[in-house]
Design a protein around this motif. Structure first.
Motif, short mmCIF file in Angstrom:
data_model
loop_
_atom_site.label_atom_id
_atom_site.label_comp_id
_atom_site.label_asym_id
_atom_site.label_seq_id
_atom_site.Cartn_x
_atom_site.Cartn_y
_atom_site.Cartn_z
N LEU A 1 -38.53 -2.74 -3.99
CA LEU A 1 -37.55 -1.77 -4.46
C LEU A 1 -37.53 -1.80 -5.99
CD1 LEU A 1 -35.14 0.19 -3.88
CD2 LEU A 1 -33.67 -1.84 -3.78
N ALA A 2 -37.88 -0.67 -6.59
CA ALA A 2 -37.82 -0.59 -8.06
C ALA A 2 -36.55 0.16 -8.42
CB ALA A 2 -39.08 0.09 -8.58
N GLY A 3 -36.63 1.48 -8.68
CA GLY A 3 -35.41 2.23 -8.96
C GLY A 3 -34.79 2.81 -7.69
N GLY A 4 -35.62 2.94 -6.65
CA GLY A 4 -35.12 3.40 -5.36
C GLY A 4 -34.93 4.90 -5.23
N GLN A 5 -35.33 5.66 -6.25
CA GLN A 5 -35.01 7.09 -6.22
C GLN A 5 -35.92 7.87 -5.26
OE1 GLN A 5 -32.02 8.15 -8.17
NE2 GLN A 5 -32.12 5.99 -7.60
N ILE B 1 -35.10 5.15 -1.31
CA ILE B 1 -33.85 5.28 -0.55
C ILE B 1 -33.79 6.61 0.20
CG2 ILE B 1 -31.32 5.38 -0.76
CD1 ILE B 1 -31.59 3.14 -2.87
N PRO B 2 -34.12 7.75 -0.45
CA PRO B 2 -34.21 8.99 0.35
C PRO B 2 -35.22 8.88 1.50
CG PRO B 2 -34.11 9.53 -1.98
CD PRO B 2 -34.25 8.03 -1.89
N ARG C 1 -25.41 0.11 -22.11
CA ARG C 1 -26.52 0.11 -21.15
C ARG C 1 -26.47 -1.15 -20.34
NH1 ARG C 1 -30.15 3.64 -19.44
NH2 ARG C 1 -31.29 2.56 -17.88
N VAL D 1 -31.37 10.56 -12.05
CA VAL D 1 -32.58 9.94 -11.51
C VAL D 1 -33.33 9.20 -12.62
CG1 VAL D 1 -34.87 10.44 -10.55
CG2 VAL D 1 -32.84 11.49 -9.54
N GLN E 1 -27.62 -3.33 -4.66
CA GLN E 1 -28.30 -3.15 -5.95
C GLN E 1 -27.31 -3.26 -7.11
OE1 GLN E 1 -30.32 0.71 -4.79
NE2 GLN E 1 -31.75 0.01 -6.34
N THR F 1 -27.69 7.33 -3.80
CA THR F 1 -29.09 6.94 -3.86
C THR F 1 -29.22 5.55 -4.48
OG1 THR F 1 -29.55 9.29 -4.13
CG2 THR F 1 -31.40 7.82 -4.46
N THR G 1 -29.62 13.27 -3.07
CA THR G 1 -29.94 13.13 -4.50
C THR G 1 -30.04 14.46 -5.24
OG1 THR G 1 -31.49 11.48 -3.61
CG2 THR G 1 -31.22 11.51 -5.97
N ASN H 1 -32.10 7.69 -15.05
CA ASN H 1 -31.40 6.44 -15.36
C ASN H 1 -31.73 5.33 -14.39
OD1 ASN H 1 -30.07 7.27 -17.68
ND2 ASN H 1 -28.33 8.12 -16.57
N MET H 2 -32.29 5.65 -13.25
CA MET H 2 -32.65 4.64 -12.25
C MET H 2 -34.17 4.52 -12.05
SD MET H 2 -30.06 2.97 -11.07
CE MET H 2 -30.89 2.13 -9.71
N ALA I 1 -24.88 7.40 -16.05
CA ALA I 1 -24.63 8.18 -14.84
C ALA I 1 -25.75 7.99 -13.82
CB ALA I 1 -24.51 9.66 -15.19
N VAL I 2 -25.36 7.70 -12.59
CA VAL I 2 -26.33 7.56 -11.49
C VAL I 2 -25.71 8.21 -10.25
CG1 VAL I 2 -27.29 5.40 -12.37
CG2 VAL I 2 -25.40 5.32 -10.74
N ASP J 1 -35.90 -6.40 -4.34
CA ASP J 1 -35.45 -5.66 -5.52
C ASP J 1 -35.97 -6.35 -6.78
OD1 ASP J 1 -34.10 -4.28 -7.48
OD2 ASP J 1 -32.12 -4.44 -6.53
N ARG K 1 -35.19 -5.68 -9.89
CA ARG K 1 -34.41 -5.36 -11.09
C ARG K 1 -34.07 -6.56 -11.97
NH1 ARG K 1 -28.99 -2.44 -10.14
NH2 ARG K 1 -29.05 -2.63 -12.36
#
Lengths: 274, 163
Positions: free
Chosen positions: A30-34, A37-38, B163, A105, B66, B61, B43, A107-108, B56-57, A52, A54
């Motif tokens: 799992l990196a950013g999960g964008q 996860i979907p 951040r 997205v 996490q 998702t 998403t 940002n993650m 913002a996230v 993960d 992170r």
């Protein structure tokens, strides 16, 4: 939507992450999960454990020299989009990062996750191939031309992780994508970079996997101008086709995206943004 | 089950969660903070936008696990009905909402926009709202509301260094 059940691990360093991966083919990183996860919501995958990345400091950090921009795998798109030194060294890379999906997205989402997933409609593969990058992994260094091998396929082995991506700093570069209006995914994109003695043209979104457009490269080597590629036609046979764009339309868009990327590479970046 | 501690609006929230629990469900079901909405759950719509460590996230998702150890800010942390946050006040002032379903996400994203220092540039503001859908307003008044805060109360959104 409920996700399938899985365990969760957050290793604190690379060795611990690799240990968790070892002999565990149902583990997923799992990196950013964008994307992941979907994908889990849609039951496209049923991992036993998510590992993960992170907390792993070795996977972070950006270094910019006169010849290379080196980016840790867990670098968020927003970090590259906001990085002043990258903006100076390779404006087209910063431009690409600032246009991925949308701000939340960015940002993650991470560069390592994007290239390891190798979605044909992703942005980063075009930059990696266009900028003749080297992908440094836990096992070896893989040249961009050997990294992306097919639809959602890469040269990565099951227990191999991306550590960093080393981009070569070109003399000039440009990126343009024609994105789906609703989803923002790339319908067709093109990254053009000029190095001393080499022109690279990478096309994403159009085919099952990012590819180099050799005839465009040869034409631009002979004549660095939009005129050189104006009459070149991409063969529709190898193009993707979906409800958003036919093969013929995508083939047409390759030349359009290339002309616009070239415009940016030739100095039109500020024009483009203004 | 995993024990997770997330600092939500400054208050540590410790709960036992399944790893598959999304952050938005952690906030709504375990913290009782139902101001963050689930819209599309894919998403796209941005109704579930919250701040994770200052940015913002989309909480649909992101797994709650996490966010373990992180700080999360939601719409409930901004103001009260008596003392609205300047961004909420500006949304009211500019009539930047009708049904209100997207609004908590819009406000959280609006704060991120001003914090990032792009709130004076209309095109940048519009691009920054690409991940937030509103079916009522046509966006014009939302853009106006955000740009008004960028002009008149930028400090209320914090600085871009978070951040």
């Amino acid at each position: 939507m409920n996700l399938p059940d899985f365990k969760y691990e957050r290793p604190q360093n690379l060795d611990a992450a690799l240990e968790l991966l070892r002999g565990n083919p149902q583990a997923r990183v799992l990196a950013g999960g964008q994307t992941l996860i979907p994908a889990l919501k849609q039951r496209l995958d049923r991992p036993s454990v998510l590992i993960d990345l992170r907390a792993i400091a070795e996977l972070r950090g950006i270094e910019v020299s006169s010849t290379h921009v080196s980016v840790g795998a867990m670098t968020r798109h927003a970090e590259i989009a906001a990085h002043a030194d990258i903006g100076m060294a390779i404006p087209a890379l910063r431009h690409l990062a600032s246009g991925i999906a949308h701000p939340q997205v960015r940002n993650m989402g991470t560069i390592g996750g994007s290239i390891a997933n190798n979605d044909p409609a992703a942005d980063y593969p075009a930059a990696v191939v266009g900028l003749d990058a080297t992908v440094e992994t836990t096992k070896r260094r893989i040249p961009a031309d050997a990294f992306f091998t097919g639809l959602f396929e890469t040269a990565l082995e099951p227990e191999e992780l991306v550590l960093r991506v080393h981009f070569r700093v070109p003399r000039r570069a440009g990126y343009h994508k024609i994105a789906n209006q609703a989803s923002g995914y790339v319908t067709v994109g093109c990254f053009i970079a000029a190095f001393d003695g080499q022109i690279r043209v990478a096309v994403n979104g159009a085919g099952p996997c990012v590819f180099r457009q050799a005839d465009f490269e040869a034409a631009l080597r002979a004549n660095w101008s939009p005129d050189a590629i104006r009459d070149l036609k991409q063969d529709p046979a190898t193009m993707n086709e979906d409800m958003h764009a036919s093969k013929r339309y995508r083939a047409h868009l390759v030349a359009v995206a290339a002309a616009r990327a070239l415009n940016m590479a030739a100095g039109g970046l500020e024009m483009e943004k203004a | 089950m995993n024990e997770v501690t997330i600092t939500v609006n400054g208050v540590p929230e410790t709960h036992q969660v399944e790893p598959r629990m999304l952050l938005v469900h952690f906030l709504r079901e375990l913290c009782g903070l139902t101001g963050t909405n689930v819209g599309c759950d894919t998403t796209q719509c941005g109704c579930c936008t919250v701040h994770l460590d200052g940015r913002a996230v989309k909480s649909c998702t992101l797994l709650a696990v996490q966010a373990d150890g992180s700080e999360v800010a939601t719409i409930e942390g901004l103001g009260t009905s008596d003392r609205l946050h300047p961004m909420q006040e500006s949304f009211r002032e500019h009539h930047a909402l009708q049904c209100g379903y997207c609004t908590s996400g819009m406000v959280m994203q609006g704060i991120d926009v001003v914090r990032s220092g792009i709130g004076h540039d209309e095109r940048a503001v519009r691009e920054a709202l690409e991940g937030n859908l509103c079916r009522c307003t046509g966006y014009q008044n939302i853009v106006d509301a955000i740009m008004d805060v960028a002009r008149n109360a930028p400090d209320s959104c914090g600085d871009g260094s978070v951040r």
